[in-house]
Design a protein around this motif. Structure first.
Motif, PDB file in Angstrom:
ATOM      1  N   GLY A  89      -2.692 -16.539   3.691  1.00 40.39           N
ATOM      2  CA  GLY A  89      -2.280 -15.496   2.701  1.00 40.39           C
ATOM      3  C   GLY A  89      -0.792 -15.217   3.044  1.00 40.39           C
ATOM      4  O   GLY A  89      -0.461 -15.361   4.085  1.00 40.39           O
ATOM      5  N   THR A 163      -8.449 -13.107  -3.411  1.00 45.08           N
ATOM      6  CA  THR A 163      -7.007 -13.112  -3.740  1.00 45.08           C
ATOM      7  C   THR A 163      -6.909 -13.551  -5.264  1.00 45.08           C
ATOM      8  O   THR A 163      -5.844 -13.569  -5.775  1.00 45.08           O
ATOM      9  N   GLU A 216      -9.056  -8.444  -2.675  1.00 43.01           N
ATOM     10  CA  GLU A 216      -8.215  -8.573  -1.373  1.00 43.01           C
ATOM     11  C   GLU A 216      -9.145  -7.732  -0.117  1.00 43.01           C
ATOM     12  O   GLU A 216      -8.490  -7.286   0.869  1.00 43.01           O
ATOM     13  N   GLY A 445      -1.500 -12.360  -4.673  1.00 46.22           N
ATOM     14  CA  GLY A 445      -1.970 -10.906  -4.590  1.00 46.22           C
ATOM     15  C   GLY A 445      -0.987 -10.012  -4.127  1.00 46.22           C
ATOM     16  O   GLY A 445       0.495 -10.357  -4.294  1.00 46.22           O
ATOM     17  N   GLY A 447      -1.510  -7.520  -1.392  1.00 41.73           N
ATOM     18  CA  GLY A 447      -1.588  -7.304   0.164  1.00 41.73           C
ATOM     19  C   GLY A 447      -0.653  -5.936   0.728  1.00 41.73           C
ATOM     20  O   GLY A 447      -0.720  -4.933   0.076  1.00 41.73           O
TER      21      GLY A 447
END
Length: 493
Positions: A89, A163, A216, A445, A447
């Motif tokens: 990620g 994601t 997520e 995404g 995050g």
């Protein structure tokens, strides 16, 4: 950036963690737990080195029931869990924070391909299966799993789903969300939701799987999935085309799409500097252009699904016509699978090589396809207003409007000083995105990296709905907290 070290929690936290550890290992055995300081660092930092974290231990479940046991005990002891797939990620959602209390739950051991059903065009897999292995299993069944991205050799299906990753095939096949028919999820109280349905049509109420796709890991841990497979192309033909500007590339997109229709499976745009970086810092690459690298390069992939209508011929014809109309400066069409792979290698290494050219400030954004040329012009001007000698390297999926608008440091500049301008650069580029009604998180995404930026692109009603969903599923806030949703009040970021 803080190095990943073992940090002792407070006495109260330590007591809860020890009780949690004893409960988990008592039920599942010591083999479930990893706390060797020599082996935990790979779970505690992401490959760009933007995020380092600490954890008291890493848990590596082998089954859905293991995950359920872990989460049930975590809920009982209010221990925070951070689900992790392949740790590829780019926004820090899978890395624990520093401080020692967040426990990483790695899905790497849950890597079984449960079933491949060629007649139903589905595949059931565990969350820890590497994406490249899913692709290989689909190919062995004469099918295609169409999500393709540079990290596919190490990223895992659970992370892909969590994601809602995109990749290079979105133009033809859609995001990961469009490839998921059913999910199995362990909820934050340890219950297992079995939504492993391979149905194309099911209107029996809310389609709950979509809550977990792109969440997520904040609403639960995906443990298994039913994936949709597509017909395997008979052949894939790839062209590299030189154009003068993104505006010309956009006109070429319309022309190629009219000629090849749904067989157009990728349309990527790359600036000259991107190819130069790959040739200088990459591996296994060569310059495909004999007359010099054009200002902008378009990578086009067209897939042949019927041998009676080979796309290579159609692609060559449409490119020849475009060349005669002076839209192109150069064009090379692959003549073999090897050559097609060589062309894709130039594109796939773009993200990796930028780090070798110094500091790189990243933006994963999208705007309406028609607005891409104007966005690139305005965003470049905005970036250079912040750091005049910086080197913009915008590339990505012109066909769906997703641009990775990255900026490399000036030649000879101090890397740390350049990266200190990250937030300032983000603000400048994202302001352009907002003017074009785009997204600041297209496929990587939110995050931890972009959570406070949601105030710029989501109103209070949307954020309230998102918080309500989080609170409903995870009232104790033990499932990947501090990701996706803003943690500061509006105006404080």
């Amino acid at each position: 950036m803080t190095e990943a070290v073992q940090v002792k929690p407070t006495t109260e936290e330590d007591s809860a963690l020890q009780a949690f550890r004893a409960a988990v290992t008592g039920d599942l055995g010591e083999d479930i737990l990893l706390d060797d300081p020599e082996r935990t660092p790979p779970y505690l930092r992401e490959w760009r080195d933007l995020y380092h974290g600490t954890t008291p231990f890493v848990l590596r479940p082998r089954t859905t029931e293991d995950v359920s046991t872990i989460v049930r005990h975590a809920a009982a002891h209010r221990v925070v869990l951070v689900p992790q797939g392949g740790n590829t990620g780019l926004v820090g959602g899978q890395i624990p924070v520093t401080g020692g209390r967040e426990v990483v739950v790695s899905m790497e051991r849950m890597n079984a391909i449960v079933e491949v059903d060629p007649r139903g065009n589905t595949m059931t897999v565990e969350a820890g299966v590497i994406v490249a292995d899913v692709q290989a299993a689909a190919e062995a069944a004469d099918r295609l799993f169409p999500v393709s991205l540079a990290s596919q050799g190490s990223c895992r299906i659970g992370g892909l789903i969590s994601t809602n990753a995109g990749g290079t095939g979105v133009l033809a096949y859609g995001n990961t969300r469009d490839q998921v028919l059913g999910l199995e999820v362990v909820l934050p109280d340890g219950r297992i939701w079995n939504g492993l349905r391979g149905l194309r049509k099911d209107n029996t109420g809310y389609d709950l799987k979509h809550l977990f796709i792109g969440a997520e890991g904040t609403l639960g841990i995906v443990t298994r999935a039913v994936l949709k497979l597509a017909p395997k192309p008979f052949a894939r033909d790839v062209a590299l085309v030189g154009v003068a500007s993104p505006a010309v590339a956009l006109s070429l997109l319309a022309r190629v799409r009219s000629a090849v229709g749904e067989s157009l499976t990728a349309f990527e745009i790359i600036p000259r500097i991107g190819i130069e970086f790959v040739l200088q810092y990459g591996h296994g690459t060569r310059d495909p252009f004999t007359a010099g690298i054009p200002p902008w390069i378009v990578l086009i992939e067209a897939s042949t699904f019927s041998p009676e209508r080979p796309m290579r011929d159609v692609l060559e014809q449409v490119l020849m016509a475009a060349y005669e109309d002076e839209m192109l400066s150069d064009a090379v069409v692959s003549q073999s699978i090897t050559e097609a792979e060589d062309f894709w290698r130039l594109r796939d290494q773009l993200s990796e090589v930028q780090g070798k050219a110094g500091g790189s400030i990243k933006h994963d954004v999208s705007v309406p396809v028609a607005a891409v040329p104007q966005f690139l012009e305005e965003a470049t001007a905005a970036a250079l207003a912040v750091v005049p000698a910086a080197r913009p390297v915008p590339f990505g999926h012109l066909g769906d409007g997703n641009i990775h608008f990255n900026i490399s440091q000036p030649v000879g500049a101090d890397k740390a000083a350049f990266l200190d301008r990250w937030e300032e650069m983000n603000a400048a580029v994202h302001a352009v995105v907002k003017r074009h009604h785009g997204s600041i998180a297209a496929e990587h995404g939110v995050g931890r990296l972009k959570r406070e930026l949601l105030y710029d692109v989501r109103d209070d009603v949307e954020l309230d709905m998102m918080r309500s969903i989080k609170s409903l599923f995870d009232p104790q806030n033990i499932m990947n907290p501090g990701r996706v949703l803003p943690t500061k009040p509006r105006g404080a970021h």
